[in-house]
Design a protein around this motif. Structure first.
Motif, PDB file in Angstrom:
ATOM      1  N   SER A 100      38.415  37.207  21.719  1.00 23.79           N
ATOM      2  CA  SER A 100      39.838  36.947  21.484  1.00 23.79           C
ATOM      3  C   SER A 100      40.644  36.897  22.782  1.00 23.79           C
ATOM      4  CB  SER A 100      40.419  37.994  20.537  1.00 23.79           C
ATOM      5  OG  SER A 100      40.231  39.293  21.063  1.00 23.79           O
ATOM      6  N   SER A 101      40.089  37.389  23.898  1.00 21.99           N
ATOM      7  CA  SER A 101      40.816  37.352  25.174  1.00 21.99           C
ATOM      8  C   SER A 101      40.570  36.060  25.957  1.00 21.99           C
ATOM      9  CB  SER A 101      40.435  38.555  26.043  1.00 21.99           C
ATOM     10  OG  SER A 101      39.116  38.413  26.536  1.00 21.99           O
ATOM     11  N   VAL A 102      39.635  35.236  25.482  1.00 22.61           N
ATOM     12  CA  VAL A 102      39.356  33.957  26.145  1.00 22.61           C
ATOM     13  C   VAL A 102      40.217  32.888  25.474  1.00 22.61           C
ATOM     14  CG1 VAL A 102      37.606  32.250  26.784  1.00 22.61           C
ATOM     15  CG2 VAL A 102      36.983  34.689  26.630  1.00 22.61           C
ATOM     16  N   PRO A 103      41.254  32.408  26.166  1.00 24.01           N
ATOM     17  CA  PRO A 103      42.156  31.437  25.536  1.00 24.01           C
ATOM     18  C   PRO A 103      41.463  30.098  25.303  1.00 24.01           C
ATOM     19  CG  PRO A 103      42.717  31.722  27.839  1.00 24.01           C
ATOM     20  CD  PRO A 103      41.626  32.704  27.544  1.00 24.01           C
ATOM     21  N   GLN A 104      41.797  29.455  24.197  1.00 26.57           N
ATOM     22  CA  GLN A 104      41.249  28.133  23.924  1.00 26.57           C
ATOM     23  C   GLN A 104      41.903  27.108  24.842  1.00 26.57           C
ATOM     24  OE1 GLN A 104      38.571  27.005  21.749  1.00 26.57           O
ATOM     25  NE2 GLN A 104      38.296  29.130  22.344  1.00 26.57           N
ATOM     26  N   ASP A 105      41.086  26.182  25.332  1.00 22.50           N
ATOM     27  CA  ASP A 105      41.535  25.116  26.236  1.00 22.50           C
ATOM     28  C   ASP A 105      42.113  25.671  27.525  1.00 22.50           C
ATOM     29  OD1 ASP A 105      40.770  23.132  24.349  1.00 22.50           O
ATOM     30  OD2 ASP A 105      42.627  23.507  23.259  1.00 22.50           O
ATOM     31  N   ASP A 106      41.531  26.791  27.985  1.00 21.20           N
ATOM     32  CA  ASP A 106      41.972  27.392  29.237  1.00 21.20           C
ATOM     33  C   ASP A 106      40.822  28.204  29.828  1.00 21.20           C
ATOM     34  OD1 ASP A 106      43.666  27.902  31.336  1.00 21.20           O
ATOM     35  OD2 ASP A 106      45.158  28.983  30.158  1.00 21.20           O
ATOM     36  N   VAL A 107      41.070  28.786  30.974  1.00 19.58           N
ATOM     37  CA  VAL A 107      40.036  29.524  31.711  1.00 19.58           C
ATOM     38  C   VAL A 107      40.611  30.842  32.204  1.00 19.58           C
ATOM     39  CG1 VAL A 107      40.600  28.194  33.791  1.00 19.58           C
ATOM     40  CG2 VAL A 107      38.430  29.409  33.674  1.00 19.58           C
ATOM     41  N   ILE A 108      39.781  31.888  32.187  1.00 15.25           N
ATOM     42  CA  ILE A 108      40.143  33.175  32.754  1.00 15.25           C
ATOM     43  C   ILE A 108      39.007  33.631  33.671  1.00 15.25           C
ATOM     44  CG2 ILE A 108      41.633  33.881  30.837  1.00 15.25           C
ATOM     45  CD1 ILE A 108      39.260  35.746  29.958  1.00 15.25           C
ATOM     46  N   ALA A 109      39.315  34.582  34.542  1.00 15.22           N
ATOM     47  CA  ALA A 109      38.291  35.161  35.417  1.00 15.22           C
ATOM     48  C   ALA A 109      38.010  36.588  34.967  1.00 15.22           C
ATOM     49  CB  ALA A 109      38.772  35.161  36.860  1.00 15.22           C
ATOM     50  N   VAL A 110      36.737  36.980  35.059  1.00 13.70           N
ATOM     51  CA  VAL A 110      36.324  38.358  34.802  1.00 13.70           C
ATOM     52  C   VAL A 110      35.418  38.806  35.947  1.00 13.70           C
ATOM     53  CG1 VAL A 110      36.537  38.202  32.281  1.00 13.70           C
ATOM     54  CG2 VAL A 110      34.352  37.652  33.357  1.00 13.70           C
ATOM     55  N   GLN A 111      35.422  40.094  36.210  1.00 14.85           N
ATOM     56  CA  GLN A 111      34.535  40.682  37.217  1.00 14.85           C
ATOM     57  C   GLN A 111      33.368  41.340  36.500  1.00 14.85           C
ATOM     58  OE1 GLN A 111      34.538  41.003  40.633  1.00 14.85           O
ATOM     59  NE2 GLN A 111      36.354  39.743  40.907  1.00 14.85           N
ATOM     60  N   ILE A 112      32.151  40.968  36.875  1.00 12.46           N
ATOM     61  CA  ILE A 112      30.952  41.562  36.283  1.00 12.46           C
ATOM     62  C   ILE A 112      29.986  41.884  37.417  1.00 12.46           C
ATOM     63  CG2 ILE A 112      29.008  41.237  34.712  1.00 12.46           C
ATOM     64  CD1 ILE A 112      30.746  39.206  33.217  1.00 12.46           C
TER      65      ILE A 112
END
Length: 104
Positions: free
Chosen positions: A12-24
């Motif tokens: 649910s935190s990944v927006p549709q038609d968009d991009v986010i960054a995460v640190q792993i």
């Protein structure tokens, strides 16, 4: 070879038609929401060291904000100049509301 799946984010935190960054594990990964699916690549452009999460996502293509090169988010392939090197892409699976990545 078995894959080591890592819990990356809430779906649910990944927006549709968009991009986010995460640190792993000290690595910055871009997560893309497209047509109900999630795709994952390295977040740094292979050409100009720009963050792809600051770029423009259109369909399955992310445009680098620095020199407008485009990558296919499904496999990381470089689609146009000035890009010459593909991005690393990662397998993704969704379980419930969690996005899991196989980084190795």
């Amino acid at each position: 070879m078995t894959q080591n799946w890592i819990d990356a984010a809430a779906f649910s935190s990944v927006p549709q038609d968009d991009v986010i960054a995460v640190q792993i594990d000290g690595k910055e990964i871009a997560l893309y929401g497209v047509e109900g699916e999630v795709f994952a690549t390295d977040n740094i452009c292979t050409h100009g060291h720009a963050r792809l999460c600051d770029g423009f996502l259109e369909g399955h293509e992310i445009e680098c904000p620095l020199h407008q090169g485009r990558f296919d988010i499904r496999d990381g392939s470089a689609l146009c100049a000035p890009l010459t090197e593909a991005l690393k892409s990662y397998p993704v699976k969704i379980e419930g509301d969690r996005v899991w990545l196989a980084l190795e």
